[in-house]
Design a protein around this motif. Structure first.
Motif, PDB file in Angstrom:
ATOM      1  N   HIS A 149      56.641  78.582  -1.466  1.00 55.11           N
ATOM      2  CA  HIS A 149      56.778  78.774  -2.904  1.00 55.11           C
ATOM      3  C   HIS A 149      55.393  78.972  -3.533  1.00 55.11           C
ATOM      4  O   HIS A 149      54.366  78.737  -2.903  1.00 55.11           O
ATOM      5  CB  HIS A 149      57.480  77.567  -3.527  1.00 55.11           C
ATOM      6  CG  HIS A 149      58.916  77.429  -3.094  1.00 55.11           C
ATOM      7  ND1 HIS A 149      59.959  77.985  -3.782  1.00 55.11           N
ATOM      8  CD2 HIS A 149      59.466  76.811  -2.022  1.00 55.11           C
ATOM      9  CE1 HIS A 149      61.103  77.706  -3.155  1.00 55.11           C
ATOM     10  NE2 HIS A 149      60.826  76.996  -2.088  1.00 55.11           N
ATOM     11  N   GLU A 150      55.410  79.387  -4.803  1.00 51.21           N
ATOM     12  CA  GLU A 150      54.142  79.685  -5.487  1.00 51.21           C
ATOM     13  C   GLU A 150      53.208  78.486  -5.421  1.00 51.21           C
ATOM     14  O   GLU A 150      53.634  77.347  -5.572  1.00 51.21           O
ATOM     15  CB  GLU A 150      54.418  80.066  -6.942  1.00 51.21           C
ATOM     16  CG  GLU A 150      54.981  81.471  -7.071  1.00 51.21           C
ATOM     17  CD  GLU A 150      55.222  81.870  -8.515  1.00 51.21           C
ATOM     18  OE1 GLU A 150      54.946  81.059  -9.414  1.00 51.21           O
ATOM     19  OE2 GLU A 150      55.697  82.998  -8.732  1.00 51.21           O
ATOM     20  N   ASP A 152      54.132  66.553  -8.082  1.00 54.56           N
ATOM     21  CA  ASP A 152      54.528  67.058  -9.395  1.00 54.56           C
ATOM     22  C   ASP A 152      54.413  68.578  -9.433  1.00 54.56           C
ATOM     23  O   ASP A 152      53.590  69.178  -8.732  1.00 54.56           O
ATOM     24  CB  ASP A 152      53.628  66.443 -10.474  1.00 54.56           C
ATOM     25  CG  ASP A 152      54.099  66.777 -11.870  1.00 54.56           C
ATOM     26  OD1 ASP A 152      55.091  66.156 -12.316  1.00 54.56           O
ATOM     27  OD2 ASP A 152      53.514  67.673 -12.507  1.00 54.56           O
ATOM     28  N   VAL A 155      53.403  74.861  -3.294  1.00 51.96           N
ATOM     29  CA  VAL A 155      53.833  73.506  -3.654  1.00 51.96           C
ATOM     30  C   VAL A 155      54.955  73.018  -2.754  1.00 51.96           C
ATOM     31  O   VAL A 155      55.201  71.818  -2.638  1.00 51.96           O
ATOM     32  CB  VAL A 155      54.287  73.415  -5.128  1.00 51.96           C
ATOM     33  CG1 VAL A 155      53.134  73.699  -6.056  1.00 51.96           C
ATOM     34  CG2 VAL A 155      55.450  74.342  -5.412  1.00 51.96           C
ATOM     35  N   LEU A 156      55.647  73.932  -2.117  1.00 53.72           N
ATOM     36  CA  LEU A 156      56.755  73.545  -1.248  1.00 53.72           C
ATOM     37  C   LEU A 156      56.924  74.615  -0.180  1.00 53.72           C
ATOM     38  O   LEU A 156      56.786  75.809  -0.462  1.00 53.72           O
ATOM     39  CB  LEU A 156      58.045  73.410  -2.063  1.00 53.72           C
ATOM     40  CG  LEU A 156      59.275  72.863  -1.336  1.00 53.72           C
ATOM     41  CD1 LEU A 156      59.058  71.407  -0.941  1.00 53.72           C
ATOM     42  CD2 LEU A 156      60.512  72.979  -2.225  1.00 53.72           C
ATOM     43  N   VAL A 175      59.235  74.917  -9.370  1.00 54.86           N
ATOM     44  CA  VAL A 175      59.462  74.380  -8.026  1.00 54.86           C
ATOM     45  C   VAL A 175      58.943  72.945  -7.962  1.00 54.86           C
ATOM     46  O   VAL A 175      57.775  72.683  -8.248  1.00 54.86           O
ATOM     47  CB  VAL A 175      58.772  75.242  -6.953  1.00 54.86           C
ATOM     48  CG1 VAL A 175      59.007  74.645  -5.564  1.00 54.86           C
ATOM     49  CG2 VAL A 175      59.299  76.658  -7.012  1.00 54.86           C
ATOM     50  N   VAL A 176      59.838  72.045  -7.610  1.00 51.42           N
ATOM     51  CA  VAL A 176      59.465  70.635  -7.469  1.00 51.42           C
ATOM     52  C   VAL A 176      58.983  70.409  -6.041  1.00 51.42           C
ATOM     53  O   VAL A 176      59.722  70.659  -5.090  1.00 51.42           O
ATOM     54  CB  VAL A 176      60.670  69.720  -7.773  1.00 51.42           C
ATOM     55  CG1 VAL A 176      60.331  68.267  -7.479  1.00 51.42           C
ATOM     56  CG2 VAL A 176      61.111  69.892  -9.220  1.00 51.42           C
ATOM     57  N   PRO A 177      57.759  69.956  -5.883  1.00 49.77           N
ATOM     58  CA  PRO A 177      57.261  69.697  -4.520  1.00 49.77           C
ATOM     59  C   PRO A 177      57.800  68.383  -3.973  1.00 49.77           C
ATOM     60  O   PRO A 177      58.302  67.549  -4.725  1.00 49.77           O
ATOM     61  CB  PRO A 177      55.750  69.635  -4.716  1.00 49.77           C
ATOM     62  CG  PRO A 177      55.571  69.188  -6.118  1.00 49.77           C
ATOM     63  CD  PRO A 177      56.746  69.700  -6.903  1.00 49.77           C
ATOM     64  N   ARG A 178      57.688  68.219  -2.702  1.00 47.26           N
ATOM     65  CA  ARG A 178      58.126  66.981  -2.053  1.00 47.26           C
ATOM     66  C   ARG A 178      57.055  65.914  -2.269  1.00 47.26           C
ATOM     67  O   ARG A 178      55.920  66.056  -1.831  1.00 47.26           O
ATOM     68  CB  ARG A 178      58.348  67.244  -0.565  1.00 47.26           C
ATOM     69  CG  ARG A 178      59.020  66.124   0.188  1.00 47.26           C
ATOM     70  CD  ARG A 178      59.455  66.576   1.572  1.00 47.26           C
ATOM     71  NE  ARG A 178      60.668  67.384   1.531  1.00 47.26           N
ATOM     72  CZ  ARG A 178      60.723  68.704   1.687  1.00 47.26           C
ATOM     73  NH1 ARG A 178      59.618  69.390   1.914  1.00 47.26           N
ATOM     74  NH2 ARG A 178      61.854  69.361   1.623  1.00 47.26           N
ATOM     75  N   ARG A 183      60.139  80.677 -16.202  1.00 52.36           N
ATOM     76  CA  ARG A 183      59.831  80.783 -14.782  1.00 52.36           C
ATOM     77  C   ARG A 183      60.653  79.763 -14.002  1.00 52.36           C
ATOM     78  O   ARG A 183      61.068  78.737 -14.555  1.00 52.36           O
ATOM     79  CB  ARG A 183      58.336  80.488 -14.511  1.00 52.36           C
ATOM     80  CG  ARG A 183      57.363  81.414 -15.216  1.00 52.36           C
ATOM     81  CD  ARG A 183      57.225  82.723 -14.478  1.00 52.36           C
ATOM     82  NE  ARG A 183      56.657  82.528 -13.145  1.00 52.36           N
ATOM     83  CZ  ARG A 183      56.699  83.458 -12.191  1.00 52.36           C
ATOM     84  NH1 ARG A 183      57.301  84.618 -12.412  1.00 52.36           N
ATOM     85  NH2 ARG A 183      56.168  83.230 -11.007  1.00 52.36           N
TER      86      ARG A 183
END
Lengths: 332, 229
Positions: free
Chosen positions: B161-162, A321, B165-166, A315-318, A312
């Motif tokens: 995003h899923e 984690d 998260v962003l 996605v790294v959040p701002r 998959r």
């Protein structure tokens, strides 16, 4: 009274020792039964440079090359560490004299070691007290702006050693191939902290890479670093946690790589200092390494699995984690 | 009784074209209504986001790719609604909003250590809110039942995003045209008319999940039912 613990030559940049593709790694010391990241407690960190040249480089050129390398680390915008030149000294690197000293030393017995860093640590806190770097005059050195095809680039090697000086261990985000007559040759690397130096004449390692920047920022986080994110998760094989896997996070938008690896019984990893956005995660075995030069291996590293990507987008959040990423690998 | 009801339905279906005939003449002389509300479906084509290689540096300062990646925002359907007001003869100003769930796809290939190629995905939620103008082609240029129109507009783009998260934000612009098909009309009632609208557009998105600040164009097709007031 402080208990001092001296770690001598724990980190060296070498010629052709077999090394795997690890990612940035922080030094850790055990303090009171818990693991503490090795770092300077106070900045700016004062350093001194010996007043003797060597290996074809003058003392002045040594000081200039070292100053450029320190400036490169200090310029990382997401890291808070700063350095201060204390002056020229006649002190010798490697002595526990309270001065962090960089200079040339003749160490012909270390015929594969270009340079090395040693530490003096406050064993009660894990804080660095002193760190010395020697450059081995058994090898020819150069400070030429474009490099010298018959000499090793002093600034590149100084940049690597100052990474250790600051608390970073070896990274291994790179690839090597076997050389005739033994040892390995670096094919490519994407971390200054990769443990094997490029060939003579190369100045490619004068520039920090994303992995180095993430590493130093993780140890000395500055305000902007908190806007970055992380990926954490677990690697399994046959449903069981896998120890010693190399995990690389690739930023699909920026084309940068930062890595980590699974170092506990749960097969868990955590990679910090990542730009927010979509990443791919690649897991590979550490199958050509002297692992004990990177970390204290107390259990068998499993290298019997195929390279795999997580299935998959991660996605790294701002400032946060990604959440648990579990990568299942299979036997070769 | 059942038979009567079926007859009534048939009468309605047959009658509709008859009413539409009236409606087709309506733009010339009838009142199409000042306000129009529409809701329908929207499909936006894929948006190439860019390619990046996982490069390592060689001794000479060159690069060597561990693997390559290519990223796309896949085409996806969604829903779209708009409210428009006739501001001058054949010109309408409208506000619009849409919602869709496109997939972000990263294709991985060429791994130097032999990992199999694959495509990894995540599903985004995409929301647009914007405004635009519609020009209904006057019947002095056009005859027949269909009402051609041209449209242009733009606004705010929000891509989540899923698990949220962003959130990426950006802008979109669109230009296109289509036809309205009046089905029912009445100048005397509160509801002035009912019809269908289909259009084709070029949607230009900037920023959002895109890797750069460039504008990325995608084709889009919309189909909606509108009600005039």
């Amino acid at each position: 009274m402080r208990r001092l613990l001296s770690l001598v030559v724990v980190a060296a940049i070498v010629l052709g020792g077999a090394r795997p593709a690890l990612a940035y790694l922080k030094f850790g010391v055990s303090v009171g039964g818990r693991q503490v990241t090795l770092k300077w407690a106070q900045t700016p960190v004062r350093y001194f440079v010996t007043n003797q040249g060597g290996g074809g480089v003058s003392a002045t050129d040594l000081q200039d090359a070292v100053a450029r390398a320190f400036a490169t680390w200090q310029a990382v915008p997401t890291a808070a560490i700063t350095y201060q030149f204390g002056g020229a000294t006649s002190a010798t690197p490697g002595r526990d004299d309270g001065l962090s000293t960089l200079g040339f030393q003749s160490r012909p017995e270390l015929d594969r070691v270009l340079a090395a860093t040693s530490f003096l640590i406050d064993a009660s806190t894990g804080a660095l007290i002193e760190s010395d770097i020697f450059f081995n005059t058994a090898f020819p050195w150069s400070v030429a702006a474009a490099g010298d095809p018959n000499r090793y680039d002093l600034e590149s090697v100084a940049l690597h050693e100052i990474g250790h000086f600051s608390g970073l261990a070896h990274s291994a985000l790179g690839e090597t191939e076997l050389r005739e007559g033994g040892g390995r040759r670096v094919v490519s690397a994407e971390a200054v902290m990769f443990p094997i130096a490029f060939a003579m004449g190369s100045i490619a390692a004068r520039t920090l890479k994303a992995d180095d920047i993430a590493g130093i920022s993780d140890v000395y986080p500055d305000g902007d670093f908190r806007q970055l994110g992380s990926i954490s998760g677990q690697v399994t094989k046959d449903g069981q946690p896998l120890f010693g896997a190399h995990v690389v996070a690739f930023d699909a938008a920026r084309g940068s790589m930062v890595g980590g690896f699974t170092l506990n019984a749960q097969g868990q990893f955590s990679i910090a200092g990542l730009s927010p956005g979509p990443h791919t995660v690649r897991v590979e075995p550490l199958d050509d390494a002297d692992l004990d030069s990177f970390f204290d291996v107390t259990r068998t590293v499993d290298v019997d699995f195929r390279i795999a990507f997580f299935d998959r987008v991660v996605v790294v959040p701002r400032g946060g984690d990604s959440g648990q990423v579990t990568v299942a690998v299979v036997h070769k | 009784m059942t038979r009567l009801r079926n007859l009534a339905v048939m009468a309605l279906v047959i009658a509709a074209p008859g009413r539409a005939t009236v409606a087709s003449a309506q733009p010339r002389s009838g009142d199409p209504g000042r306000f129009e509300v529409s809701i329908g479906s929207l499909w936006i084509g894929h948006e190439p986001l860019g390619s990046n290689d996982a490069n390592e540096t060689t001794s000479s300062g060159g690069t060597r790719a561990l693997f390559t990646t290519s990223t796309d925002l896949a085409g996806a359907g969604g829903v779209e609604g708009r409210v428009s007001v006739r501001v001058w003869r054949a010109v309408e100003a409208e506000v619009e909003a849409s919602y869709g769930k496109p997939q972000l796809k990263i294709s991985i290939a060429g791994d130097v250590e032999g990992a199999a190629p694959l495509t990894v995905t995540e599903t985004l939620r995409q929301i647009t809110v914007g405004a635009g103008v519609v020009w209904n082609v006057p019947h002095r240029f056009w005859s027949g039942r269909l009402v051609p129109f041209a449209t242009a507009g733009g606004g705010y783009l929000r891509q989540l995003h899923e698990n949220d998260v962003l959130i990426d934000t950006g802008r979109y612009f669109q230009i296109g045209g289509g036809v309205k098909v009046p089905l029912l009309s009445s100048s005397r009632r509160f509801v002035k008319g009912v019809g269908a609208r289909v259009d084709a557009r070029a949607v230009v998105r900037s920023k959002g999940v895109a890797f750069d600040d460039a504008r990325h164009a995608s084709p889009a097709i919309g189909a909606a039912v509108f009600v005039g007031f």
